[in-house]
Scaffold this active site. Structure first.
Site, short mmCIF file in Angstrom:
data_model
loop_
_atom_site.label_atom_id
_atom_site.label_comp_id
_atom_site.label_asym_id
_atom_site.label_seq_id
_atom_site.Cartn_x
_atom_site.Cartn_y
_atom_site.Cartn_z
N ASP A 1 22.28 50.75 44.28
CA ASP A 1 22.37 51.75 43.11
C ASP A 1 22.03 53.17 43.36
O ASP A 1 21.47 53.53 44.45
CB ASP A 1 21.19 51.15 42.28
CG ASP A 1 21.15 51.68 40.61
OD1 ASP A 1 21.47 50.98 39.66
OD2 ASP A 1 21.11 52.90 40.34
N GLN B 1 26.82 51.08 26.26
CA GLN B 1 26.83 51.59 25.24
C GLN B 1 25.58 52.12 24.45
O GLN B 1 24.63 51.08 24.28
CB GLN B 1 27.82 50.59 24.21
CG GLN B 1 29.28 50.62 24.32
CD GLN B 1 29.68 49.17 23.57
OE1 GLN B 1 29.32 48.10 24.17
NE2 GLN B 1 29.97 49.19 22.61
N ARG C 1 33.26 50.92 23.23
CA ARG C 1 33.21 50.96 24.70
C ARG C 1 34.31 51.80 25.18
O ARG C 1 34.11 52.44 26.30
CB ARG C 1 33.93 49.26 25.15
CG ARG C 1 32.86 48.18 24.77
CD ARG C 1 33.47 47.03 25.20
NE ARG C 1 32.59 45.76 24.87
CZ ARG C 1 32.42 45.18 23.54
NH1 ARG C 1 33.44 45.54 22.58
NH2 ARG C 1 31.54 44.13 23.63
N VAL D 1 35.92 47.78 30.51
CA VAL D 1 36.37 46.92 31.54
C VAL D 1 37.47 46.88 31.67
O VAL D 1 37.95 47.06 33.18
CB VAL D 1 35.57 45.50 31.40
CG1 VAL D 1 36.29 44.65 30.42
CG2 VAL D 1 35.48 44.80 32.88
N SER E 1 35.83 41.25 34.40
CA SER E 1 35.40 40.21 33.58
C SER E 1 36.34 39.79 32.10
O SER E 1 35.93 38.77 31.65
CB SER E 1 33.72 40.34 33.29
OG SER E 1 33.73 41.56 32.42
N ASP F 1 33.48 37.25 25.59
CA ASP F 1 33.91 37.45 24.30
C ASP F 1 34.41 35.79 23.90
O ASP F 1 34.11 35.15 22.80
CB ASP F 1 35.03 38.22 23.91
CG ASP F 1 34.91 39.57 24.60
OD1 ASP F 1 34.75 40.32 24.03
OD2 ASP F 1 34.90 39.43 25.96
N ARG G 1 31.36 33.61 23.51
CA ARG G 1 30.78 33.78 22.12
C ARG G 1 31.57 33.16 21.14
O ARG G 1 30.90 32.45 20.23
CB ARG G 1 30.85 35.49 21.87
CG ARG G 1 29.81 36.21 22.65
CD ARG G 1 29.88 37.64 22.36
NE ARG G 1 28.75 38.27 23.26
CZ ARG G 1 28.85 39.92 23.65
NH1 ARG G 1 29.98 40.24 23.61
NH2 ARG G 1 27.61 40.39 24.19
N HIS H 1 38.74 44.05 26.01
CA HIS H 1 37.45 43.67 25.82
C HIS H 1 36.85 44.89 24.95
O HIS H 1 36.29 45.76 25.48
CB HIS H 1 36.59 43.40 27.06
CG HIS H 1 35.04 43.32 26.88
ND1 HIS H 1 34.40 42.46 26.13
CD2 HIS H 1 34.05 44.15 27.45
CE1 HIS H 1 33.30 42.61 26.15
NE2 HIS H 1 32.80 43.75 27.06
#
Ligand code: 6V0
Length: 314
Positions: free
Chosen positions: A36, A83, A89, A123, A144, A149, A152, A176
């Site tokens: 990081d 976000q 996004r 993404v 990804s 989604d 979900r 996405h």
């Protein structure tokens, strides 16, 4: 030489840390390197996770630097701004493309032969950015995509129909983000056509119900961000699932984002489309068969991504 038991995560915020936690418990890796821009954050997460090591399969977790990724089998990029309430996004694009312009050349320099998994948003745009800046072959750059989604959607359908979400077969594809679409035409519950299964469960207003479900899926990140500031557990499970497919050469079909060439006339963009994923990364993009309406929505989704890509200097 690639060490398939070694994984690096670049970006140790909510998503990076939750992904490290899920990967640590997956037993897929024996070495996890956390990187990081904020070294303390990486070190703190590595320490915290390491204290759970006696409860997991043997794994070494450390804070590292780019030299540590040279032999990684999998490099997961979760760095970048997330976000804020009200942001889409696509609003993140300039900030996060800037961050990728720092990170991806560092990966390229190490001549790494592992697979790059992009999670940061937007993404699809960042998967394309990583592909261009890394010089990796397209099969080794995966986003990804709409894996989360789709999860979900399966979850909500499973709840509504009273069945295990793993028995629900349906996809969200495309961006996405706000232009994504649900592929209802091939959706089914263990082979039973979706609308028929709905009727067996006493649900009849298909169009209205499916539109509401789709909107709930599309807008769920906004709702979670409004309530708790960020989303990370669901995506962390999705990261683990994608990693499993790659590291175990499962050849499962997941709607990951990858370079699309010649899919319903689309070329030169990355977006979430059902894809066979295995040890080589993207093995094959699969045509699940789209209705005319779904094709139109997919083209619209691709157009909105293309518009953003055209503004980038990569
Ligand atoms: P966060 O908690 O702000 O973490 C971001 C981390 O990135 C921080 O620790 C930063 O220090 C680090 N970072 C920033 N710049 C660099 C750099 N140049 N090099 C290394 N590290 C850097 O954000 P959070 O973890 O919540 O989200 C990360 C990204 O994941 C965002 O872009 C989200 O929008 C995205 N998500 C993607 C999802 C998906 O389905 N693909 C789902 C959820 C979030």
């Amino acid at each position: 030489m690639v060490n398939v038991r070694k994984c690096a995560i670049i970006g140790c915020g909510f998503v990076g840390a939750a992904s490290a936690f899920s990967l640590m418990q997956s037993g897929l890796f024996s070495e996890l390197v956390l990187i990081d821009a904020n070294r303390d954050k990486a070190e703190g997460e590595a320490m915290d996770l390491s204290h759970g090591a006696p409860f997991a399969r043997p794994i070494e977790i450390s804070a590292g630097a780019y030299d540590d990724i040279a032999d990684c089998g999998l490099i997961v990029v979760t760095a970048g701004a997330n976000q804020k309430p009200g942001e889409t996004r696509l609003d993140l694009v300039n900030k996060n493309v800037g961050i990728f312009k720092q990170i991806i050349p560092e990966i390229k320099k190490r001549q790494c032969e592992g697979i790059l998994l992009v999670v940061s948003n937007p993404v699809d745009i960042l998967t394309y950015t990583a592909l261009k800046l890394s010089g990796f072959p397209p099969s080794r750059v995966i986003g990804s995509g709409t894996v989360l989604d789709t999860a979900r959607l399966k979850y909500l359908l499973g709840q509504r129909l009273g069945v295990d979400s793993r028995s629900v077969h349906a996809y969200i594809i495309g961006e996405h983000g706000d232009s994504e679409l649900a592929v209802w035409s091939s959706a089914n519950v263990s082979g039973v056509e979706l609308y028929r299964f709905c009727e067996l469960c006493g649900h009849f207003e298909h169009e209205q119900n499916m539109q509401k479900l789709y909107e709930d899926v599309r807008d769920s990140a906004y709702e979670i961000i409004q309530k708790k500031g960020a989303t990370y557990y669901g995506i962390a499970m999705a990261v683990r699932r994608i990693a499993e497919c790659i590291m175990r050469d499962e050849r499962s079909i997941l709607p990951v984002s990858s370079l699309i060439e010649g899919y319903y006339g689309l070329n030169g963009i990355c977006m979430g489309i059902p894809t066979i994923v295995g040890s080589e990364g993207v093995e094959k993009v699969v045509d699940v068969g789209l209705s005319g309406d779904e094709q139109l929505k997919l083209l619209k989704s691709a157009e909105s991504l293309k518009k953003v890509l055209d503004t980038l200097d990569l």
